[in-house]
Design a protein around this motif. Structure first.
Motif, PDB file in Angstrom:
ATOM      1  N   ASP A 273       0.832  -1.202   0.000  1.00 30.98           N
ATOM      2  CA  ASP A 273       0.000   0.000   0.000  1.00 30.98           C
ATOM      3  C   ASP A 273       0.870   1.256   0.000  1.00 30.98           C
ATOM      4  OD1 ASP A 273      -2.326  -1.469  -0.005  1.00 30.98           O
ATOM      5  OD2 ASP A 273      -2.569  -1.411   2.185  1.00 30.98           O
TER       6      ASP A 273
ATOM      7  N   LYS B 264       3.927   5.720  -5.543  1.00 27.34           N
ATOM      8  CA  LYS B 264       3.808   5.772  -6.996  1.00 27.34           C
ATOM      9  C   LYS B 264       2.754   6.810  -7.405  1.00 27.34           C
ATOM     10  CE  LYS B 264       4.287   4.459 -11.251  1.00 27.34           C
ATOM     11  NZ  LYS B 264       5.294   5.111 -12.038  1.00 27.34           N
ATOM     12  N   ALA B 265       1.649   6.862  -6.702  1.00 27.44           N
ATOM     13  CA  ALA B 265       0.609   7.852  -6.996  1.00 27.44           C
ATOM     14  C   ALA B 265       1.128   9.266  -6.732  1.00 27.44           C
ATOM     15  CB  ALA B 265      -0.639   7.573  -6.159  1.00 27.44           C
ATOM     16  N   LEU B 266       1.904   9.422  -5.663  1.00 31.72           N
ATOM     17  CA  LEU B 266       2.476  10.723  -5.348  1.00 31.72           C
ATOM     18  C   LEU B 266       3.473  11.154  -6.427  1.00 31.72           C
ATOM     19  CD1 LEU B 266       2.775  13.076  -3.365  1.00 31.72           C
ATOM     20  CD2 LEU B 266       4.563  11.761  -2.215  1.00 31.72           C
ATOM     21  N   GLU B 267       4.295  10.237  -6.905  1.00 36.50           N
ATOM     22  CA  GLU B 267       5.238  10.543  -7.977  1.00 36.50           C
ATOM     23  C   GLU B 267       4.506  10.946  -9.257  1.00 36.50           C
ATOM     24  OE1 GLU B 267       7.733   7.131  -8.462  1.00 36.50           O
ATOM     25  OE2 GLU B 267       8.866   7.539  -6.634  1.00 36.50           O
ATOM     26  N   ASP B 268       3.409  10.270  -9.545  1.00 36.63           N
ATOM     27  CA  ASP B 268       2.626  10.631 -10.729  1.00 36.63           C
ATOM     28  C   ASP B 268       2.034  12.026 -10.593  1.00 36.63           C
ATOM     29  OD1 ASP B 268       3.198   8.204 -11.875  1.00 36.63           O
ATOM     30  OD2 ASP B 268       1.302   7.267 -11.266  1.00 36.63           O
ATOM     31  N   ARG B 269       1.527  12.354  -9.412  1.00 38.60           N
ATOM     32  CA  ARG B 269       0.963  13.689  -9.194  1.00 38.60           C
ATOM     33  C   ARG B 269       2.044  14.768  -9.306  1.00 38.60           C
ATOM     34  NH1 ARG B 269      -2.061  12.858  -3.769  1.00 38.60           N
ATOM     35  NH2 ARG B 269      -1.017  14.837  -3.395  1.00 38.60           N
TER      36      ARG B 269
ATOM     37  N   GLU C 262       2.284   1.798  -3.456  1.00 40.96           N
ATOM     38  CA  GLU C 262       1.259   2.335  -4.347  1.00 40.96           C
ATOM     39  C   GLU C 262       1.023   3.820  -4.079  1.00 40.96           C
ATOM     40  OE1 GLU C 262      -2.257  -0.050  -4.069  1.00 40.96           O
ATOM     41  OE2 GLU C 262      -1.226  -1.838  -4.779  1.00 40.96           O
ATOM     42  N   ARG C 263       1.024   4.200  -2.810  1.00 38.96           N
ATOM     43  CA  ARG C 263       0.848   5.609  -2.461  1.00 38.96           C
ATOM     44  C   ARG C 263       2.023   6.443  -2.975  1.00 38.96           C
ATOM     45  NH1 ARG C 263       0.017   5.981   3.700  1.00 38.96           N
ATOM     46  NH2 ARG C 263       0.951   7.968   3.183  1.00 38.96           N
TER      47      ARG C 263
END
Length: 117
Positions: free
Chosen positions: A5, A11-16, A8-9
């Motif tokens: 988890d 990775k989502a932060l890097e995308d943002r 995944e968080r």
């Protein structure tokens, strides 16, 4: 499970973060490799057209007024000067455009002394 988890968080932060950086600094449109050749040909055409127009006017006036090639030489020189002036104006405009956009994107602001710009 908790580690997955967290990954995944992250990775989502890097995308943002990547999306925010892209919105702030959009990628520059690539300049085609023919653009400098096009600028060179434009300048040559401006110079030659100034010469041609000046010579044409001078020759026409010489024939019309039945004079020696005095006006041909005079207007050819004036056409050359006009062609050079137009060519220099185009070069200044191109230089101003290059200074505003910059040929290379360093990611630093213009006032930043560390970027050399």
């Amino acid at each position: 499970m908790e580690q997955r988890d967290e990954l995944e968080r992250l990775k989502a932060l890097e995308d943002r973060i990547a999306k925010a950086k892209a919105a702030i600094n959009p990628p520059r449109a690539k300049q085609d490799h023919h653009s400098m050749a096009q600028v060179g040909w434009r300048m040559v055409v401006e110079l030659v057209s100034g010469l041609g127009i000046g010579a044409g006017i001078g020759y026409g006036l010489d024939v019309l007024l039945d004079t020696q090639p005095f006006l041909l030489v005079l207007f050819t020189l004036l056409g050359f000067a006009a062609g050079v002036k137009t060519m220099m104006r185009s070069a200044r405009a191109l230089q101003a455009q290059a200074e505003n956009t910059g040929p290379y994107d360093t990611g630093a602001e213009k006032g930043d002394k560390t970027s050399g710009g």
